[in-house]
Motif scaffolding. Structure first.
Motif, PDB file in Angstrom:
ATOM      1  N   ARG A  54      43.616  49.610  33.212  1.00  0.00           N
ATOM      2  CA  ARG A  54      42.767  49.717  32.557  1.00  0.00           C
ATOM      3  C   ARG A  54      41.016  49.100  33.463  1.00  0.00           C
ATOM      4  O   ARG A  54      42.287  47.936  33.021  1.00  0.00           O
ATOM      5  CB  ARG A  54      42.083  50.382  30.840  1.00  0.00           C
ATOM      6  N   PRO A  55      40.388  49.234  33.524  1.00  0.00           N
ATOM      7  CA  PRO A  55      38.914  48.294  33.992  1.00  0.00           C
ATOM      8  C   PRO A  55      39.167  46.635  33.069  1.00  0.00           C
ATOM      9  O   PRO A  55      39.044  45.715  33.666  1.00  0.00           O
ATOM     10  CB  PRO A  55      37.615  49.041  34.206  1.00  0.00           C
ATOM     11  N   GLU A  56      38.706  47.421  31.471  1.00  0.00           N
ATOM     12  CA  GLU A  56      37.982  46.693  31.408  1.00  0.00           C
ATOM     13  C   GLU A  56      39.729  45.428  30.716  1.00  0.00           C
ATOM     14  O   GLU A  56      39.865  43.965  30.468  1.00  0.00           O
ATOM     15  CB  GLU A  56      38.703  47.333  29.340  1.00  0.00           C
ATOM     16  N   ALA A  57      40.748  45.599  30.990  1.00  0.00           N
ATOM     17  CA  ALA A  57      42.172  44.661  30.526  1.00  0.00           C
ATOM     18  C   ALA A  57      42.352  43.804  32.209  1.00  0.00           C
ATOM     19  O   ALA A  57      41.949  42.790  32.136  1.00  0.00           O
ATOM     20  CB  ALA A  57      43.227  45.431  30.676  1.00  0.00           C
ATOM     21  N   VAL A  58      41.418  44.500  33.443  1.00  0.00           N
ATOM     22  CA  VAL A  58      41.525  43.570  35.236  1.00  0.00           C
ATOM     23  C   VAL A  58      40.940  42.869  34.052  1.00  0.00           C
ATOM     24  O   VAL A  58      40.758  41.653  34.080  1.00  0.00           O
ATOM     25  CB  VAL A  58      41.780  44.700  35.887  1.00  0.00           C
ATOM     26  N   VAL A  59      39.530  42.974  33.505  1.00  0.00           N
ATOM     27  CA  VAL A  59      38.537  42.047  33.846  1.00  0.00           C
ATOM     28  C   VAL A  59      39.250  40.821  32.783  1.00  0.00           C
ATOM     29  O   VAL A  59      39.137  39.997  32.832  1.00  0.00           O
ATOM     30  CB  VAL A  59      36.930  42.758  32.843  1.00  0.00           C
ATOM     31  N   ALA A  60      39.242  41.488  31.596  1.00  0.00           N
ATOM     32  CA  ALA A  60      40.419  40.157  30.684  1.00  0.00           C
ATOM     33  C   ALA A  60      40.947  39.328  31.509  1.00  0.00           C
ATOM     34  O   ALA A  60      41.123  38.480  31.116  1.00  0.00           O
ATOM     35  CB  ALA A  60      41.064  41.255  29.495  1.00  0.00           C
ATOM     36  N   VAL A  61      41.814  39.914  31.854  1.00  0.00           N
ATOM     37  CA  VAL A  61      43.078  39.347  33.132  1.00  0.00           C
ATOM     38  C   VAL A  61      42.376  38.229  34.014  1.00  0.00           C
ATOM     39  O   VAL A  61      41.982  36.742  33.887  1.00  0.00           O
ATOM     40  CB  VAL A  61      44.113  40.272  33.273  1.00  0.00           C
ATOM     41  N   LEU A  62      41.120  38.609  34.642  1.00  0.00           N
ATOM     42  CA  LEU A  62      41.025  38.110  35.132  1.00  0.00           C
ATOM     43  C   LEU A  62      39.647  36.890  34.494  1.00  0.00           C
ATOM     44  O   LEU A  62      39.940  35.699  35.242  1.00  0.00           O
ATOM     45  CB  LEU A  62      38.996  38.499  36.261  1.00  0.00           C
ATOM     46  N   ARG A  63      38.888  37.323  33.242  1.00  0.00           N
ATOM     47  CA  ARG A  63      38.614  36.012  32.860  1.00  0.00           C
ATOM     48  C   ARG A  63      39.347  34.898  32.146  1.00  0.00           C
ATOM     49  O   ARG A  63      38.992  33.713  32.290  1.00  0.00           O
ATOM     50  CB  ARG A  63      37.219  36.803  31.655  1.00  0.00           C
ATOM     51  N   ASP A  64      40.397  35.264  31.980  1.00  0.00           N
ATOM     52  CA  ASP A  64      41.094  34.180  31.831  1.00  0.00           C
ATOM     53  C   ASP A  64      42.135  33.638  32.791  1.00  0.00           C
ATOM     54  O   ASP A  64      42.657  32.085  32.028  1.00  0.00           O
ATOM     55  CB  ASP A  64      42.601  34.634  30.492  1.00  0.00           C
ATOM     56  N   LEU A  65      42.114  33.532  33.512  1.00  0.00           N
ATOM     57  CA  LEU A  65      42.752  33.465  34.973  1.00  0.00           C
ATOM     58  C   LEU A  65      41.700  32.488  35.648  1.00  0.00           C
ATOM     59  O   LEU A  65      42.432  31.114  35.701  1.00  0.00           O
ATOM     60  CB  LEU A  65      43.167  34.370  35.887  1.00  0.00           C
ATOM     61  N   GLY A  66      40.963  32.381  35.209  1.00  0.00           N
ATOM     62  CA  GLY A  66      40.118  30.624  35.445  1.00  0.00           C
ATOM     63  C   GLY A  66      39.334  31.433  35.984  1.00  0.00           C
ATOM     64  O   GLY A  66      38.822  32.850  36.396  1.00  0.00           O
ATOM     65  N   PRO A  67      37.952  30.388  36.829  1.00  0.00           N
ATOM     66  CA  PRO A  67      36.807  30.368  37.591  1.00  0.00           C
ATOM     67  C   PRO A  67      37.010  31.475  38.445  1.00  0.00           C
ATOM     68  O   PRO A  67      36.183  31.759  39.197  1.00  0.00           O
ATOM     69  CB  PRO A  67      36.403  29.089  37.565  1.00  0.00           C
ATOM     70  N   VAL A  68      38.242  30.792  39.479  1.00  0.00           N
ATOM     71  CA  VAL A  68      38.486  31.625  40.735  1.00  0.00           C
ATOM     72  C   VAL A  68      38.307  33.503  40.812  1.00  0.00           C
ATOM     73  O   VAL A  68      37.728  33.643  41.606  1.00  0.00           O
ATOM     74  CB  VAL A  68      39.406  30.504  41.932  1.00  0.00           C
ATOM     75  N   ALA A  69      39.285  33.377  39.903  1.00  0.00           N
ATOM     76  CA  ALA A  69      39.627  34.671  39.327  1.00  0.00           C
ATOM     77  C   ALA A  69      38.141  35.333  39.201  1.00  0.00           C
ATOM     78  O   ALA A  69      38.319  36.426  39.227  1.00  0.00           O
ATOM     79  CB  ALA A  69      40.369  35.165  38.862  1.00  0.00           C
ATOM     80  N   VAL A  70      37.304  35.235  38.364  1.00  0.00           N
ATOM     81  CA  VAL A  70      35.793  35.481  37.725  1.00  0.00           C
ATOM     82  C   VAL A  70      35.542  35.555  38.950  1.00  0.00           C
ATOM     83  O   VAL A  70      34.495  36.479  39.005  1.00  0.00           O
ATOM     84  CB  VAL A  70      35.548  34.436  36.996  1.00  0.00           C
ATOM     85  N   TRP A  87      34.927  50.677  37.096  1.00  0.00           N
ATOM     86  CA  TRP A  87      35.313  49.861  37.996  1.00  0.00           C
ATOM     87  C   TRP A  87      34.213  48.298  38.120  1.00  0.00           C
ATOM     88  O   TRP A  87      34.050  47.178  37.245  1.00  0.00           O
ATOM     89  CB  TRP A  87      36.179  49.746  39.136  1.00  0.00           C
ATOM     90  N   ILE A  88      33.417  49.275  38.795  1.00  0.00           N
ATOM     91  CA  ILE A  88      32.021  48.240  38.650  1.00  0.00           C
ATOM     92  C   ILE A  88      31.233  47.894  37.892  1.00  0.00           C
ATOM     93  O   ILE A  88      30.858  47.060  37.137  1.00  0.00           O
ATOM     94  CB  ILE A  88      30.869  49.037  39.867  1.00  0.00           C
ATOM     95  N   ARG A  89      31.311  48.746  37.030  1.00  0.00           N
ATOM     96  CA  ARG A  89      30.548  48.682  35.561  1.00  0.00           C
ATOM     97  C   ARG A  89      31.250  47.246  34.742  1.00  0.00           C
ATOM     98  O   ARG A  89      30.729  46.334  34.048  1.00  0.00           O
ATOM     99  CB  ARG A  89      30.550  49.585  34.748  1.00  0.00           C
ATOM    100  N   ALA A  90      32.687  47.576  34.356  1.00  0.00           N
ATOM    101  CA  ALA A  90      33.335  46.600  33.818  1.00  0.00           C
ATOM    102  C   ALA A  90      33.481  45.009  34.117  1.00  0.00           C
ATOM    103  O   ALA A  90      33.308  44.409  34.246  1.00  0.00           O
ATOM    104  CB  ALA A  90      34.542  47.225  33.633  1.00  0.00           C
ATOM    105  N   LEU A  91      33.577  44.875  36.527  1.00  0.00           N
ATOM    106  CA  LEU A  91      33.837  43.720  36.961  1.00  0.00           C
ATOM    107  C   LEU A  91      32.191  43.204  36.115  1.00  0.00           C
ATOM    108  O   LEU A  91      31.990  41.865  36.904  1.00  0.00           O
ATOM    109  CB  LEU A  91      33.919  44.106  38.134  1.00  0.00           C
ATOM    110  N   SER A  92      31.043  44.179  36.709  1.00  0.00           N
ATOM    111  CA  SER A  92      30.004  43.550  36.627  1.00  0.00           C
ATOM    112  C   SER A  92      29.225  42.607  35.105  1.00  0.00           C
ATOM    113  O   SER A  92      28.360  41.469  35.272  1.00  0.00           O
ATOM    114  CB  SER A  92      28.199  44.601  36.333  1.00  0.00           C
ATOM    115  N   ALA A  93      30.143  42.114  33.758  1.00  0.00           N
ATOM    116  CA  ALA A  93      30.082  42.142  33.104  1.00  0.00           C
ATOM    117  C   ALA A  93      30.726  40.348  32.887  1.00  0.00           C
ATOM    118  O   ALA A  93      30.704  39.919  31.767  1.00  0.00           O
ATOM    119  CB  ALA A  93      31.277  42.478  32.124  1.00  0.00           C
ATOM    120  N   LEU A  94      31.233  40.454  34.343  1.00  0.00           N
ATOM    121  CA  LEU A  94      31.747  38.827  34.353  1.00  0.00           C
ATOM    122  C   LEU A  94      30.847  38.177  34.796  1.00  0.00           C
ATOM    123  O   LEU A  94      29.847  37.962  35.290  1.00  0.00           O
ATOM    124  CB  LEU A  94      33.343  39.114  35.295  1.00  0.00           C
TER     125      LEU A  94
END
Length: 538
Positions: A54-70, A87-94
């Motif tokens: 799910r987009p929200e779960a992937v975004v949460a993973v990217l956030r936890d992985l750190g600055p490069v992933a964000v 996906w664009i909506r979820a990623l734009s929240a980073l």
């Protein structure tokens, strides 16, 4: 001195990467994505479908992985040609926001970068930062002259984090490209190469100053201001720039209260963004309201040139070709440009041509001031996703910049006349393309081409002699080209016998600008075909 040997360094790096892989597996599992982790080769036996990602779960993973992933997620948020609206909506929240470093860690980093104690270079230096992000944080300061400045300092040790995580991202991307078809079409290697280049520029804080000076020189002609950099104090790890005192464009209410003409602001902003892209070729790639300042006289300023885009002349010519094809109601011409951008993949051209014709027809009778760029781009991006055609990263950045600009202008003035802003730009573009300077450049190219042709004359004469002696002309055609010709022929009711000679004449005219001999040959063939056709008719 106790230095590590290369082999010891490699072993240490391998151990560090294994530990990092373990952390990543744990992060994926914490957000319910063990199946995705398995498909990426991160261990585990489960092989769940991509639908569980799910987009929200992937975004949460990217956030936890750190600055490069964000930051990589933020790049993906610009790729509406690859990812759907959810996906664009979820990623734009980073958001690239992290806790600020304490001043006792910032001070040594600044003093080492500028080559001396703060007191020697600054009359004052605020301990609390104005803003903090993953790469750098910003402090207010005052020079001995009394000038107010901001100091951007790179976070100590960030280079090692960025380098290590980039290596891991590349490894994951290569694995994903092999195992997951949905990701393979996104060309992750190309995406990561572009991302690594932009991240490298962001790590070099002096690059922001160079971009600000370079683009600022162009913008000054439009009455747009940019910050002045203190180059004696600016380097890769620290930059010092003059502080522009104005109303942030995020605070439109204050601008209205002070009687500022916001229509003038919108016009200046739109002209600045469009002209940076079309005429300067180098442009501020993140012109959101937080990076725009409004002065009391209605003029504006741009800050934070950490994200910069470049549009090479070749790309600009392709955009002109695309615009001409759309204006001429020529879906096939539009497809030709899109296919060049996508790397010429196999595609159902007939269906794509039909879809594009319908899209062009929908907007044919819309007056310019009613053009909704966001709606047009969203429909075009939807078509690109449906036909699995990916844009090059530089063009994706251009389109994202235009969307950002259009959204901001509509916020300022919903009735803003886009057509009125595009008209003078179009006139200037035509003027530039027919200017004496351009014609002189084309003349020099023609002279160089004639020189190359003269050097190639013996080989060319030899080829002509061989054709005359054997009576055969070797021709090589790409099978996909043959298939496309067949599709185009089947899409027309009848074939015009004058079409091929006309095409050769046009080709000859085009080639004459760069390859005169080829242009002459093409024109001669056209004349021969016309004469032959008339002889057959008689």
């Amino acid at each position: 001195m106790n230095e590590r040997t290369p082999s010891e360094t490699s072993i240490s790096r391998a151990i560090g990467e294994r530990e990092r892989f373990g952390q990543i597996v744990g992060i994926f599992g914490r957000h319910g994505l063990r199946g995705l982790a398995s498909r990426l080769g991160l261990g585990g036996a489960r092989d769940e479908e991509m639908e569980t990602a799910r987009p929200e779960a992937v975004v949460a993973v990217l956030r936890d992985l750190g600055p490069v992933a964000v930051k990589f997620g933020q790049i993906l948020a610009m790729r509406s040609d690859l990812l759907g609206p959810d996906w664009i909506r979820a990623l734009s929240a980073l958001q690239d926001r992290v806790p600020a470093l304490p001043f006792d860690r910032v001070r040594p980093a600044v003093e080492e970068a500028i080559g001396g104690p703060l007191d020697s270079y600054f009359a004052s230096f605020d301990h609390e930062p104005i803003a903090a992000a993953s790469i750098a944080q910003v402090h207010a300061a005052t020079l001995p002259s009394g000038e107010r400045v901001i100091v951007k300092v790179r976070r100590p040790g960030i280079e090692r984090t960025v380098d290590a995580d980039l290596r891991l991202l590349r490894r994951l991307a290569r694995t994903a490209e092999k195992r997951i078809p949905e990701i393979a079409r996104m060309k992750p290697d190309e995406l990561l190469r572009y991302f690594a280049e932009s991240l490298d520029r962001e790590m070099d804080l002096s690059a922001e100053g160079r971009a600000s000076d370079s683009i600022g020189a162009f913008l000054a002609g439009l009455g747009v201001r940019t910050a002045r950099f203190e180059w004696e104090l600016t380097g890769r790890r620290v930059n010092v720039q003059g502080r522009l005192e104005a109303i942030p464009a995020t605070d439109l209410a204050t601008a209205r209260e002070r009687g500022i003409d916001l229509t003038k602001v919108a016009r200046t902003y739109a002209q600045a963004v469009l002209r940076m892209i079309i005429f300067n070729g180098q442009f501020h790639a993140d012109p959101h309201p937080g990076n725009v300042l409004i002065f009391p006289d209605g003029s504006i300023g741009f800050i934070d040139f950490g994200a910069v885009g470049t549009l090479l002349p070749r790309r600009r010519e392709e955009l002109v070709r695309l615009a001409l094809a759309i204006a001429a109601d020529d879906p096939a011409g539009v497809i030709d440009v899109l296919m060049v951008w996508a790397g010429d993949p196999p595609v159902d051209r007939i269906r794509l041509e039909f879809e594009l014709a319908a899209l062009i027809d929908e907007f044919r009778n819309v007056v310019l001031e009613q053009v909704d760029l966001a709606r047009i781009f969203n429909q075009v991006f939807g078509l690109l996703r449906d036909f699995e055609l990916a844009l090059p990263p530089d063009l994706a950045l251009v389109l994202r910049t235009l969307l950002t600009a259009e959204g901001f202008v509509r916020r300022i003035d919903p009735s803003f006349d886009i057509g009125g802003e595009l008209a003078p730009i179009a006139r200037q573009l035509v003027s530039q393309r027919t200017s004496p300077a351009r014609l002189a450049r084309e003349g020099r190219k023609l002279a160089a081409a004639l020189g190359r042709a003269a050097l190639s004359a013996p080989e060319l004469i030899g080829q002509v002699e061989k054709v005359a002696r054997t009576g055969s002309l070797p021709v090589s055609l790409d099978p996909r080209t043959i298939e496309q010709l067949g599709q185009r022929r089947s899409s027309h009711v009848r074939s015009d016998p004058q079409l091929l000679p006309a095409a050769l004449i046009v080709a000859g005219a085009i080639l004459a600008g760069t390859e005169p001999l080829l242009g002459l040959v093409s024109g001669s063939l056209a004349v021969g075909l016309l004469v032959f056709g008339r002889v057959r008719k008689s």
